[in-house]
Each structure stands twice: as structure tokens, then as C-alpha cells.
Design a protein around this motif. Structure first.
Motif, PDB file in Angstrom:
ATOM      1  N   ILE A  31      41.410  78.639  -2.383  1.00  0.00           N
ATOM      2  CA  ILE A  31      41.727  79.868  -1.652  1.00  0.00           C
ATOM      3  C   ILE A  31      41.708  79.602  -0.157  1.00  0.00           C
ATOM      4  N   SER A  32      42.096  80.617   0.627  1.00  0.00           N
ATOM      5  CA  SER A  32      42.164  80.446   2.072  1.00  0.00           C
ATOM      6  C   SER A  32      41.466  81.558   2.839  1.00  0.00           C
ATOM      7  N   SER A  33      40.818  82.475   2.138  1.00  0.00           N
ATOM      8  CA  SER A  33      40.223  83.606   2.849  1.00  0.00           C
ATOM      9  C   SER A  33      38.963  84.084   2.148  1.00  0.00           C
ATOM     10  N   LEU A  34      37.958  84.434   2.976  1.00  0.00           N
ATOM     11  CA  LEU A  34      36.722  85.050   2.490  1.00  0.00           C
ATOM     12  C   LEU A  34      36.521  86.394   3.198  1.00  0.00           C
ATOM     13  N   THR A  35      37.608  87.059   3.533  1.00  0.00           N
ATOM     14  CA  THR A  35      37.538  88.294   4.298  1.00  0.00           C
ATOM     15  C   THR A  35      36.698  89.349   3.587  1.00  0.00           C
ATOM     16  N   GLN A  36      35.738  89.905   4.307  1.00  0.00           N
ATOM     17  CA  GLN A  36      34.899  91.018   3.856  1.00  0.00           C
ATOM     18  C   GLN A  36      34.113  90.703   2.580  1.00  0.00           C
ATOM     19  N   MET A  37      33.948  89.448   2.244  1.00  0.00           N
ATOM     20  CA  MET A  37      33.336  89.091   0.964  1.00  0.00           C
ATOM     21  C   MET A  37      31.921  89.650   0.829  1.00  0.00           C
ATOM     22  N   PHE A  38      31.134  89.608   1.913  1.00  0.00           N
ATOM     23  CA  PHE A  38      29.753  90.083   1.868  1.00  0.00           C
ATOM     24  C   PHE A  38      29.517  91.254   2.838  1.00  0.00           C
ATOM     25  N   GLN A  39      30.569  91.894   3.251  1.00  0.00           N
ATOM     26  CA  GLN A  39      30.440  92.951   4.250  1.00  0.00           C
ATOM     27  C   GLN A  39      29.489  94.057   3.777  1.00  0.00           C
ATOM     28  N   SER A  40      28.563  94.432   4.650  1.00  0.00           N
ATOM     29  CA  SER A  40      27.628  95.549   4.426  1.00  0.00           C
ATOM     30  C   SER A  40      26.682  95.332   3.249  1.00  0.00           C
ATOM     31  N   ALA A  41      26.630  94.131   2.691  1.00  0.00           N
ATOM     32  CA  ALA A  41      25.673  93.855   1.620  1.00  0.00           C
ATOM     33  C   ALA A  41      24.271  93.755   2.209  1.00  0.00           C
ATOM     34  N   LYS A  42      23.261  94.016   1.370  1.00  0.00           N
ATOM     35  CA  LYS A  42      21.863  93.889   1.799  1.00  0.00           C
ATOM     36  C   LYS A  42      21.147  93.001   0.786  1.00  0.00           C
ATOM     37  N   PHE A  43      20.701  91.838   1.266  1.00  0.00           N
ATOM     38  CA  PHE A  43      20.070  90.865   0.387  1.00  0.00           C
ATOM     39  C   PHE A  43      18.628  90.616   0.825  1.00  0.00           C
ATOM     40  N   SER A  44      17.760  90.369  -0.159  1.00  0.00           N
ATOM     41  CA  SER A  44      16.371  90.065   0.153  1.00  0.00           C
ATOM     42  C   SER A  44      16.239  88.685   0.782  1.00  0.00           C
ATOM     43  N   SER A  45      17.142  87.788   0.459  1.00  0.00           N
ATOM     44  CA  SER A  45      17.175  86.457   1.047  1.00  0.00           C
ATOM     45  C   SER A  45      18.628  86.009   1.136  1.00  0.00           C
ATOM     46  N   ALA A  46      18.843  84.866   1.752  1.00  0.00           N
ATOM     47  CA  ALA A  46      20.212  84.436   2.031  1.00  0.00           C
ATOM     48  C   ALA A  46      20.883  83.826   0.813  1.00  0.00           C
ATOM     49  N   PRO A  47      22.177  84.074   0.618  1.00  0.00           N
ATOM     50  CA  PRO A  47      22.920  83.360  -0.432  1.00  0.00           C
ATOM     51  C   PRO A  47      22.893  81.864  -0.155  1.00  0.00           C
ATOM     52  N   ASP A  48      22.872  81.091  -1.221  1.00  0.00           N
ATOM     53  CA  ASP A  48      22.823  79.640  -1.107  1.00  0.00           C
ATOM     54  C   ASP A  48      24.208  79.062  -1.407  1.00  0.00           C
ATOM     55  N   PHE A  49      24.811  78.452  -0.385  1.00  0.00           N
ATOM     56  CA  PHE A  49      26.153  77.896  -0.528  1.00  0.00           C
ATOM     57  C   PHE A  49      26.129  76.384  -0.734  1.00  0.00           C
ATOM     58  N   SER A  50      24.950  75.828  -0.963  1.00  0.00           N
ATOM     59  CA  SER A  50      24.804  74.369  -0.956  1.00  0.00           C
ATOM     60  C   SER A  50      25.770  73.675  -1.894  1.00  0.00           C
ATOM     61  N   ASN A  51      25.975  74.226  -3.090  1.00  0.00           N
ATOM     62  CA  ASN A  51      26.792  73.555  -4.098  1.00  0.00           C
ATOM     63  C   ASN A  51      28.170  74.177  -4.264  1.00  0.00           C
ATOM     64  N   VAL A  52      28.517  75.133  -3.424  1.00  0.00           N
ATOM     65  CA  VAL A  52      29.829  75.765  -3.514  1.00  0.00           C
ATOM     66  C   VAL A  52      30.908  74.743  -3.149  1.00  0.00           C
ATOM     67  N   ALA A  53      31.935  74.666  -3.973  1.00  0.00           N
ATOM     68  CA  ALA A  53      33.033  73.717  -3.740  1.00  0.00           C
ATOM     69  C   ALA A  53      34.072  74.345  -2.822  1.00  0.00           C
ATOM     70  N   MET A  54      34.336  73.698  -1.677  1.00  0.00           N
ATOM     71  CA  MET A  54      35.266  74.230  -0.684  1.00  0.00           C
ATOM     72  C   MET A  54      36.348  73.210  -0.364  1.00  0.00           C
ATOM     73  N   SER A  55      37.490  73.706   0.054  1.00  0.00           N
ATOM     74  CA  SER A  55      38.572  72.832   0.486  1.00  0.00           C
ATOM     75  C   SER A  55      38.232  72.231   1.843  1.00  0.00           C
ATOM     76  N   THR A  56      38.603  70.997   2.041  1.00  0.00           N
ATOM     77  CA  THR A  56      38.423  70.368   3.344  1.00  0.00           C
ATOM     78  C   THR A  56      39.722  70.351   4.139  1.00  0.00           C
ATOM     79  N   THR A  57      40.799  70.884   3.552  1.00  0.00           N
ATOM     80  CA  THR A  57      42.102  70.840   4.219  1.00  0.00           C
ATOM     81  C   THR A  57      42.669  72.221   4.524  1.00  0.00           C
ATOM     82  N   ASN A  58      42.442  73.201   3.649  1.00  0.00           N
ATOM     83  CA  ASN A  58      43.004  74.531   3.873  1.00  0.00           C
ATOM     84  C   ASN A  58      42.025  75.375   4.679  1.00  0.00           C
ATOM     85  N   PRO A  59      42.389  75.840   5.870  1.00  0.00           N
ATOM     86  CA  PRO A  59      41.461  76.615   6.701  1.00  0.00           C
ATOM     87  C   PRO A  59      41.100  77.962   6.055  1.00  0.00           C
ATOM     88  N   TYR A  60      39.861  78.399   6.253  1.00  0.00           N
ATOM     89  CA  TYR A  60      39.363  79.658   5.701  1.00  0.00           C
ATOM     90  C   TYR A  60      39.327  80.742   6.781  1.00  0.00           C
TER      91      TYR A  60
END
Length: 856
Positions: free
Chosen positions: A400-429
Motif C-alpha cells: 500500500i501507499s497510504s496510512l491516512t487517518q489510520m489511528f486518528q483520535s484513537a486512545k490507547f493505554s500504550s503505544a502500538p508496536d510496529f517492530s515486525n510490521v512489513a513495509m515497502s522500502t520503495t513506495n512512499p507512504y
């Protein structure tokens, strides 16, 4: 034949019996229903032969074939009987109330004959209260569409004994039966396709309808399953209901939907456990499923052991639902590869992932190809303690190429962990509004995301009003493709600092609008972060001339290098707003400029605790802990001395170690005289070469004023205030003109340098003014060997005649048989001081082939 005909009817009881007008001998009629007045019906024969219709007044009609409109003889209340099993030679297998729907009160018996078509049979029979518990048998491809739609007085329905294995369509079967209190279909075997068969049921009942669908079996469906959609749309569910253990067809079918439905009570659970063969490509739709008691109801959905092996879409699955907990998310196995989760939990403000989160198997099977816009927007937003962050596991977002508003206005007790999330290294987000308004209550951060390797296309409003501790964007994040930071940290006042990559490339932001309000009412950046930001603007966007506001953040004051970079940026057209008082440089030296033949060491007067010193130039030695700088008495250079602090921040100062000579004089040219050097140095122009001079001309005019020339092959002069170079492959005509891009002012000293990388087409010509590169030219010609004299202050032809005289002053003319570097030219320029000039014979890289002091 019919007992009780003509007898008074004080009331109609709730049970069939001989006391009813029109009631025949037991079993004599298959299909019977009760009326309170006149009706008109449709009744079509199953085949050749006759069938009978008996009316409450004792009248009997013998009919055959199709009958679209059969009117009652009168309005006598009682029982209408159809299909006499002893006398008829066929039977009616199609039936509907055509008019008088309000006069239909009950179905007494469905009879033993199979039905072919009951489409709209009791549509709009608003006073129908009972549809019998006797078995209704569907014939091959029986249509039951709208059979009981809008029967608003139906309170209890039990179809669990119906034989519906041949049903073709049950669309809207009980649609809009708003008064339904109990719907019993447990263990019913159903073969059908349908839409909205229960839509709108129970909505007029305070506690909703109790749906007993446990064990509903539709595995035998052989019809097109694509219409199995919106099954439970807009219903009002009593919390005692069960939708558990439904067996779905083995063929691919459409989404099951609870969209727009509600569940009553407090701490209620929608039981959808144990679904098997759920072969829809889309996850069940619980979007807009609400709790009638509002946000305090703790409404739960139990999907434990839901089969998702065919699911490829998670789009809008819980959109705008008031669900507080989704039981069984941690029991879900791998999907078929979910590609879409847009709006999945949009505005689920009461939802908490704290007790049940995505299983790794489920979330790891996602492979998104559609942008997950607003997937978790608002999650936990109405909860004082927020929600645990969603388990992102090894979520694959590389497609994908966009994470627009993905977590907007969410309320979390702690931070999401992106450590193992697979991301593109070529397509800008695109991160536009991705974390806008998000709150992380334990004051942690999402650095696990920005430690990954990826590119960015946009940061517009990315962290506006976000409540997190800090943002550290690592060097693996490529910002060169980012085109906007507009409102990126607007009103994010709880963020203590934002650290950008030390290799950040801001060249993609080309308008001031896209820097606008970036930090307005937001974080006050540390001096370290602002300094780094300035360094990267200088390195990647110096000449853009835009506007950026750092609000109350400060840069480090002079003599730091970053302070000079601010000056460079502002000189190049930038408007930079920061704290009115700059931050003090944490380390200082008593002086930053030295004559190497006089001084070979300097000790700092201020040393920060734990600071580590280093230098960019191997020609000097720096003690890492004390900061003492030393050099040889022959060294010339402008090393940068860096001090790196314990928190990783650093500052730099520029020093100058130059061997100088007295420079008390220059040569004045009156516009009619010149200095002739001769022809001995003309061969220098046949390869890479450079020259350097200080010039001051008396007036700006349209006269050619030459300051160093070798006839036609090489000329340098001032014309209308512009430095120009001519090179030629001929001794009689000029071939290539190279003008500088700046206009100079009369009666001002300028340092001018020209370099050429080699003699031939494709070599590089450069003009430097005051130590800075002014223009670069790729040559289209060679330089001929001149047969004219090299002159200062004019141009001589091959014959010796001179013209284009200089009017002004020329000083420190030098000629090199190599291409000087930008650093060497800057060194020559920086050495200028009162009555001093650089000792060119000691210049790094070698002395000039000629050096004319012009009076000294």
C-alpha cells in the motif's frame, strides 16, 4: 357439511376447532387461516384438476388453474380453508392475500402439500398475530419473498419445524415485522438464497426480539449464494438471543450483516460463536451495531472460533459500532489473505482490545493492497483508560501507499508496536492525519515505527493534537519524497520533542504552504532538534527561499556552524522564525582563527560534562575529552570541531588555520594600461587549470574590463557588473561564453576564481565568487594554445595590440596547473583580513605556477 354455520360468534378463540365458522371435519382442509372481515386472495393450482376454497359464511368455490383475484363472498369472520384433501383433484400451491390484509389474523395450518410460491403471501397483514407451528413444506424452488413482510403484530414465530430444504428465495421473509418478540429457527435446515429476511424485526419491542437461531443449518444451499447478504440488518436483539453454531454453505457466499442493528440490556453479548464453513470473502459485518443503553452498556460480540479461511476483506467490519469487546479475536486462525481493512474499527469509541486482541495467525495473514484509511480511527476514544493497542504482529502493509487517518483520535493505554510490521522500502507512504488526535496514556511513543526503513510522501496533520511523549524519526526513514509537513504537529503540545533524521532530505517540500503551521501551538523542539533541522535545510533546500516557524524553539548561537547556516538560509531567501534568544554554545574556544606559523594549539574555555570532541580534518589533532586542538606550523585548513554530548546531540565550530603574508598593496589600473606576463605560461591552459584574483572595478558599464587574459583562447573580464569567461579553440574568434549568475557592485572588493577540469568538450568550467560556487558549465569546446601574451588588466591580440582595459584595482593574482577544489578556493577567500593574504606557496595540494602579489 360445516358445523356451526350461521351460529353467532361471540369471539374468535386462539385455537382452531369445530366452533369456528368454516371449520370442516378434522383434516379435511390442508391450508387454513383466520380472517375478521372480507379479503381477496390469489390461488393458483399445482397442476390440472380442481381445488376448493371454503369461506367463513359456508360458501365453497371449486377452482382450477390460476386465479389472480378471488374475492370473499362477504365479510363474515372466521376461517378460510383451501385444498380439500378428499374432494380435490389438485391443490393450490401458490397463494397471496391480494386485498383486505388488515382482516387477516392467524394462520391455522399449512397443510401437507408442498408450496411452490408464497411470495407476498401475507405482505402488510398488520393484524396477523400467529403463523402456526405446523410444518410448512417448500416445493422445488419455492419462493417465499416478502411472505410476512410488515406483519407488525407478529409477536412469536416458530419455523423450526418447517421443511425448507427446497426453498429458493426468502428475501424479506419477515422484513419489518417490528413487533416480533421471539423468533425460533433453531436447527432449521435451510436451502436458499436471500437478502434481508429478518431486516427490521423486533424494533418496536422494548427489549428487542429473542432470536433462537442456534444450530441453523444452511450447508445444503445449492442456489447462488451471492445474495446471502444483510441477513440481520437493522434488527433489535434481545440479549438472550443466540446466533451460535450456524453452519454455512460450503460454496462461497456473500457477507452476513448485522449492520444498523442494536442489542438491548447492559453487559449484553451477541453470541456468534462456532460458525462453520463461513466461506464469505468478507468478514461478518457488524458495522453500526449499537447498544440501546448507549456507551455504558458494555456490549460485546463473541466470534470465538469463527472460520475465516475464505476471508479476504476486513473492510468496515465493525464500522461505527458501539461494541466494547470483541470476544474471540485471539481465536481466529489465518485468513485467505486479507487485502482490505479500511474503516474496520472506525469510530468504535467504546471498543477495547485489552481482553481479546488479534491472534498472530490472523493479523499475520493480512496482505493489504488497499490503504487502511481510518482502520482504527477513534478506537477507545470514549474510555477513560483507553484501549490496549491492536496487535499488529507481522502485519503486511508493503503493498500500500497510504496510512491516512489510520489511528486518528484513537486512545490507547500504550503505544502500538510496529517492530515486525512489513513495509515497502520503495513506495512512499502518506501519513496524513495518521496519528491526528491519537492519545497514548502511558506517555510512550511510536518510535518502533520510525525505526523502520521506508519512504514518506506526506506528513500533513500527521501528529496534530496527538498526545504522545516524543517522536524520533530514524535515519532509515527517507524524507526526500515527502512533499508536505503542513500542520504536522499542530497543537501537539504534549510532545516534548521531535527528532528528524540526521540525514534528512527536505528537497521535496517546495512551497511555504507545505511548511505552514508545522509546529504551531505544538511541541517546543529541543535546540538539538532545531539545529539538526537547520543543518538539513541548508544541505538539501538552501536555495528554496521558503518560510518556516519553529515557534519558541532556539538554535545555537554563534560561533556555532549552525548559526552560520541560519544566516546562509536567510541570505538565500528563507524566513526562519525561532526563539528570539539563541541557546548558548555548550563549548567555546578563546579564538577560532590562527596563523599556523604563529600558533599551533588552542584549549577550550568551556567543556561540557561527558562531551566527546572530534575533527573533520586529519591535519589537526583533537583530544576527545579535553577538546584541545593542535596542528603543525605548516598546516593550512578550516577544520570543523565537533562536540558530541551524552544524549547524542552535537554542535560544531569552524576554525581557520592559515599561513598568511603581509598584503599592504594592490595594483591600480587606470583603464589605459596593463601588465604583460608573456607567453611562457600559455601551456597551462592546455589541461586542467585554475586562477584566482581579488578585483575591484570603479564603475558598472558596458565596457569589457579584462583582469586576466591570454588572447582569444582564454579571457576573463567584467561586463556590466557581471563576471564572464571566454574560451576558444581559435586564436582569432571566441567560441564559448560563460557568464556568472550574479551582478557585482562597483568599488567593492570581490574574490573571483575560475576552474577547468581538463581541456576538451565535456569538461567542467566553474566560476566562484567570494568563495562560493556561482555557476557550473559543461564545456562545448577546447582551449587552443594561445599565441598572444598573458596579460593582467587588458586583452592583447596575437599582434600585440591591447584593448578592453581594466579600470580599478587587482590583487593577489595566481595561476594553477590543476583544478582547485571548492575547499581550497574557500580557504583563499577566508584568509583575507586587514593587511593579510594567504601564503599561496603553502596551499594544500601545491603552490601555484605563478603568483603575482601586485605590489607586495
Amino acid at each position: 357439511m360445516f358445523g356451526g354455520l350461521g351460529m353467532p360468534i361471540p369471539y374468535l378463540s386462539n385455537k382452531p376447532g369445530p366452533g369456528r365458522p368454516g371449520w370442516g371435519p378434522a383434516g379435511s382442509y390442508d391450508f387454513q387461516f383466520e380472517v375478521t372481515g372480507a379479503v381477496t386472495i390469489k390461488a393458483n393450482a399445482a397442476g390440472a384438476g380442481n381445488f376448493r376454497v371454503s369461506w367463513p359464511n359456508g360458501t365453497t368455490q371449486v377452482l382450477s388453474s390460476n386465479n389472480a383475484s378471488i374475492a370473499a363472498p362477504d365479510g363474515t369472520p372466521g376461517i378460510v380453508s383451501i385444498n380439500n384433501e378428499k374432494l380435490d383433484t389438485t391443490y393450490a400451491d401458490e397463494f397471496a392475500i391480494v386485498s383486505g390484509q388488515a382482516n387477516v389474523s392467524k394462520v391455522i395450518s399449512w397443510g401437507a402439500n408442498p408450496w411452490n410460491n408464497l411470495s407476498s403471501a401475507f405482505l402488510n397483514c398488520t393484524n396477523l398475530t400467529d403463523i402456526s407451528t405446523t410444518t410448512l413444506t417448500t416445493g422445488v424452488s419455492c419462493v417465499l419473498t416478502s411472505a410476512f413482510r410488515s406483519c407488525t403484530s407478529l409477536a412469536e414465530v416458530d419455523i423450526s419445524s418447517w421443511n425448507m430444504t427446497n426453498a429458493a428465495r426468502i428475501d424479506q421473509l419477515f422484513d419489518a415485522c417490528t413487533g416480533l418478540q421471539v423468533f425460533q429457527a433453531s436447527n432449521l435446515n435451510l436451502n436458499h438464497t436471500s437478502r434481508w429476511w429478518l431486516r427490521g424485526t423486533g424494533t418496536a419491542v422494548t427489549d428487542g426480539c429473542e432470536y433462537r437461531l442456534n444450530g441453523l443449518n444452511i450447508t445444503a444451499t445449492s442456489y447462488a449464494a451471492s445474495n446471502m447478504i444483510d441477513w440481520f440488518t437493522g434488527i433489535k436483539i434481545n440479549p438472550s438471543s443466540s446466533f451460535a453454531n450456524i453452519s454455512w454453505p460450503s460454496v462461497t457466499h456473500a457477507t452476513t450483516s448485522f449492520g444498523g442493528s442494536s442489542i438491548t440490556g447492559v453487559n449484553s453479548t451477541l453470541d456468534c460463536t462456532g460458525w462453520t464453513n463461513y466461506n464469505s470473502a468478507s468478514f461478518p459485518y457488524f458495522g453500526s451495531l449499537t447498544a440501546t443503553e448507549g456507551g455504558t452498556s458494555n456490549m460485546k460480540i463473541n466470534i470465538t472460533n469463527l472460520s475465516v479461511s475464505s476471508v479476504t476483506s476486513f473492510n468496515r467490519s465493525f464500522l461505527a459500532s458501539s461494541v466494547s469487546e470483541i470476544i474471540g479475536l485471539n481465536s481466529l486462525e489465518a485468513s485467505a489473505g486479507i487485502t482490505n481493512m479500511e474503516f474496520a474499527f472506525y469510530l468504535c469509541t467504546f471498543l477495547s482490545f485489552s481482553n481479546s486482541n488479534f491472534s498472530n495467525a490472523f493479523i499475520n495473514s493480512f496482505s493489504l493492497t488497499s490503504n487502511p484509511a481510518q482502520a482504527f480511527r477513534g478506537v477507545g476514544g470514549s474510555l477513560s483508560s483507553g484501549s490496549a493497542p491492536p496487535n499488529l504482529g507481522s502485519l503486511n502493509i508493503s503493498g500500500i501507499s497510504s496510512l491516512t487517518q489510520m489511528f486518528q483520535s484513537a486512545k490507547f493505554s500504550s503505544a502500538p508496536d510496529f517492530s515486525n510490521v512489513a513495509m515497502s522500502t520503495t513506495n512512499p507512504y502518506d501519513f496524513s492525519s495518521c496519528f491526528n488526535g491519537m492519545a497514548i496514556l502511558d506517555n510512550s511513543n511510536i518510535d518502533s515505527l520510525f525505526a523502520k526503513t521506508f519512504k514518506v510522501s506526506g506528513f500533513s496533520s500527521a501528529f496534530s493534537s496527538c498526545q504522545i511523549s516524543s517522536v524520533t524519526i530514524g535515519n532509515n526513514v527517507d524524507l526526500s519524497t515527502c512533499t508536505t509537513f503542513n500542520r504536522a504537529f499542530l497543537s501537539a503540545s504534549t510532545i516534548s520533542d521531535v527528532s528528524f533524521p540526521t540525514n534528512a532530505d527536505f528537497s521535496g517540500v517546495t512551497t511555504s504552504t507545505n511548511w505552514q503551521y508545522m509546529f504551531l501551538a505544538g511541541p517546543t523542539l529541543s535546540t538539538c532538534s532545531v539545529d539538526n533541522f537547520i543543518r538539513r535545510l541548508h544541505a538539501t533546500a538552501l536555495n528554496y527561499g521558503l518560510v518556516i516557524n519553529f515557534n519558541n524553539a532556539a538554535t545555537t548561537e554563534a560561533p556555532s556552524v549552525v548559526s552560520s547556516k541560519v544566516a546562509d538560509l536567510e541570505a538565500a531567501g528563507w524566513t526562519i522564525t525561532d526563539n528570539s534568544t539563541d541557546a548558548t554554545l555548550p563549548f567555546t574556544y578563546p579564538s577560532y582563527s590562527f596563523d599556523s606559523e604563529v600558533t599551533q594549539s588552542v584549549t577550550p574555555t568551556t567543556i561540557p560534562t561527558g562531551g566527546q570532541f572530534s575533527s573533520t580534518d586529519p591535519g589537526v589533532t583533537v583530544n576527545a575529552s579535553t577538546g584541545v586542538v593542535s596542528w603543525a606550523n605548516t598546516f593550512m585548513g578550516t577544520p570543523t570541531i565537533r562536540c558530541t554530548y551524552t544524549d547524542g546531540c552535537y554542535n560544531e565550530v569552524k576554525m581557520s588555520m592559515i599561513i598568511t603574508v603581509d598584503n599592504n598593496y594592490s595594483m591600480e589600473f587606470d583603464g589605459v594600461s596593463h601588465v604583460r606576463i608573456g607567453k611562457e605560461l600559455n601551456s597551462v591552459f592546455q589541461d586542467a587549470f585554475s586562477y584566482s584574483a581579488w578585483v575591484k572595478f570603479n564603475s558598472v558599464n558596458a565596457n569589457y574590463q579584462s583582469f586576466l587574459s591570454a588572447g582569444f583562447p582564454f579571457q576573463s573580464y567584467i561586463f556590466n557588473g557581471t563576471v564572464k569567461m571566454w574560451i576558444s579553440s581559435s586564436n582569432s574568434t571566441s567560441t564559448e561564453s560563460i557568464p556568472a549568475s550574479s551582478t557585482l557592485t562597483a568599488n567593492t572588493w570581490y574574490h573571483v576564481a575560475f576552474t577547468r577540469s581538463g581541456n576538451g568538450v565535456g569538461n567542467t568550467n566553474k566560476i566562484y565568487i567570494n568563495g562560493q560556487l556561482n555557476v557550473t558549465d559543461i564545456s562545448s569546446t577546447t582551449v587552443a594554445l594561445s599565441n598572444a601574451n598573458l596579460t593582467i588588466g587588458s586583452i592583447e591580440s596575437s599582434s600585440g595590440s591591447a584593448n578592453y582595459y581594466f579600470n580599478g584595482n587587482i590583487d593577489e593574482v595566481s595561476l594553477f596547473n590543476r583544478e582547485l577544489t571548492a575547499a581550497q578556493i574557500k580557504l583563499i577567500y577566508d584568509a583575507n583580513s586587514t593587511n593579510k593574504a594567504i601564503k599561496l606557496s603553502s596551499l594544500p595540494g601545491g603552490a601555484p605556477v605563478a603568483w603575482y602579489r601586485m605590489g607586495d
